[in-house]
Design an enzyme around this catalytic site. Sequence first.
Site, PDB file in Angstrom:
ATOM      1  N   LYS A   1       0.696  -1.052   0.013  1.00 35.08           N
ATOM      2  CA  LYS A   1      -0.181  -0.054   0.003  1.00 35.08           C
ATOM      3  C   LYS A   1       1.000   1.371  -0.091  1.00 35.08           C
ATOM      4  O   LYS A   1       1.888   0.963   0.298  1.00 35.08           O
ATOM      5  CB  LYS A   1      -1.091   0.434   1.341  1.00 35.08           C
ATOM      6  CG  LYS A   1       0.035  -0.001   2.737  1.00 35.08           C
ATOM      7  CD  LYS A   1      -1.335   0.185   3.570  1.00 35.08           C
ATOM      8  CE  LYS A   1      -0.826   0.147   5.067  1.00 35.08           C
ATOM      9  NZ  LYS A   1      -1.254   0.239   6.414  1.00 35.08           N
TER      10      LYS A   1
ATOM     11  N   TYR B   1      15.516  31.203   3.214  1.00 36.81           N
ATOM     12  CA  TYR B   1      15.050  31.218   3.609  1.00 36.81           C
ATOM     13  C   TYR B   1      15.019  31.562   5.348  1.00 36.81           C
ATOM     14  O   TYR B   1      15.119  30.639   6.072  1.00 36.81           O
ATOM     15  CB  TYR B   1      13.871  30.729   3.640  1.00 36.81           C
ATOM     16  CG  TYR B   1      13.092  30.458   2.234  1.00 36.81           C
ATOM     17  CD1 TYR B   1      13.041  32.163   1.181  1.00 36.81           C
ATOM     18  CD2 TYR B   1      12.910  29.422   1.602  1.00 36.81           C
ATOM     19  CE1 TYR B   1      12.582  32.057  -0.011  1.00 36.81           C
ATOM     20  CE2 TYR B   1      11.975  29.436   0.025  1.00 36.81           C
ATOM     21  CZ  TYR B   1      12.468  30.549  -0.628  1.00 36.81           C
ATOM     22  OH  TYR B   1      12.155  30.738  -1.548  1.00 36.81           O
TER      23      TYR B   1
END
Length: 386
Positions: A48, A278
């Site tokens: 999955k 940043y």
Amino acid sequence: MASHQQCDTYAWFSQRAWVEIDLEALSHNVQQLKQFLSPRTQLMAVVKADAYGHGAVTVAQTALQAGASCLGVATVPEGIQLREAGIQAPILILGATHTPEQIQAIAQWQLQATIGSPKQALIFSNTLETIQHDSPIPVHIKLDTGMSRLGTNWQQAGEFVQLVERLPHLDIASVYSHLATADSPDPGIMEEQHRRFEEAIAQIKTLGIKIPSLHLANSAATLADPRLHYDMVRVGLAVYGLYPAPHLQNKISLKPVIQVQARITHVKTIAAGTGVSYGHQFIAPHEMRLAVVSIGYADGVPRNLSNKMQVLIRGQRVPQIGAITMDQLMIDASALPDLQEGEIVTLLGKQGKEKITADDWAEALNTISWEVLCGFKHRLPRVGVM
């Protein structure tokens, strides 16, 4: 590494960043797990979430070739993807399915369903009657023994299974449950869930109902206690070469399957006092060589690892500096003054004697390795390596 199996439309070597999947390691892990089980116990490879970020189709094919008997997925589309790739092995949908569209797709693509409540069982049977589906659908009865997620309470197991057995169009393939604390060194809760599961099965047998298969163990329980193996185990994390908990590492020899790579795209010298990225979370304490790596949080490198992680270049550990940005991150390359643009950086995996694992990231992020693996995005091509 001998050869590459291309999993994307571009050549692997042209990529800014990519995920390498060691198919030999994957096969090794499945074979080791099979040897750990009794001959009568089947292994379901849980693929999955795109095989925990490893690439579902390639992983499923390799796991089946190595000895897995069947596959587990979470959703109907995940099962269809495997069928469209030509995989014929049994595929169990571990998640909930209720809608007519889901049920019709399960029938059309010959998938197997989890049935977790009487209401869901009735919806399934009625929908299959409406679409006039000929052959019965294999269903796996889910009992809740302590996870408090999907499944009918274990104390109602007998009447629940009896209801499903009497419904048309449904063929009971197994009864199963899921363990909540199998990775804990304290087995108390797991033991209680095991006891409840045994009592539930006893209820069913008292009614004269024969169940073809029982399964309870996930990766942790598979390694922790052979009594929990029953007819099948559902193994996810261990297939990918990671241990669910440190105390289980001596049970079996596993090899990590994933390697996350990116390229150096720019190298420069920055002066002392220069801010990086940043917010200038990092200020150069002295003149430094800085390198830009072409991978970021949009690829699955969590921004919360900013200034906390290392990468591998030429077999050496190098610190990441500044805020990780959407598509790029920066590293301190001062220890490698001749570093060149185009060189390969390993974010997860091994170079020389050094390695960085999903467990390392998980510890830094205060999370689990499952989440780390599932975080790598689809814009990173998966490349199967033999």
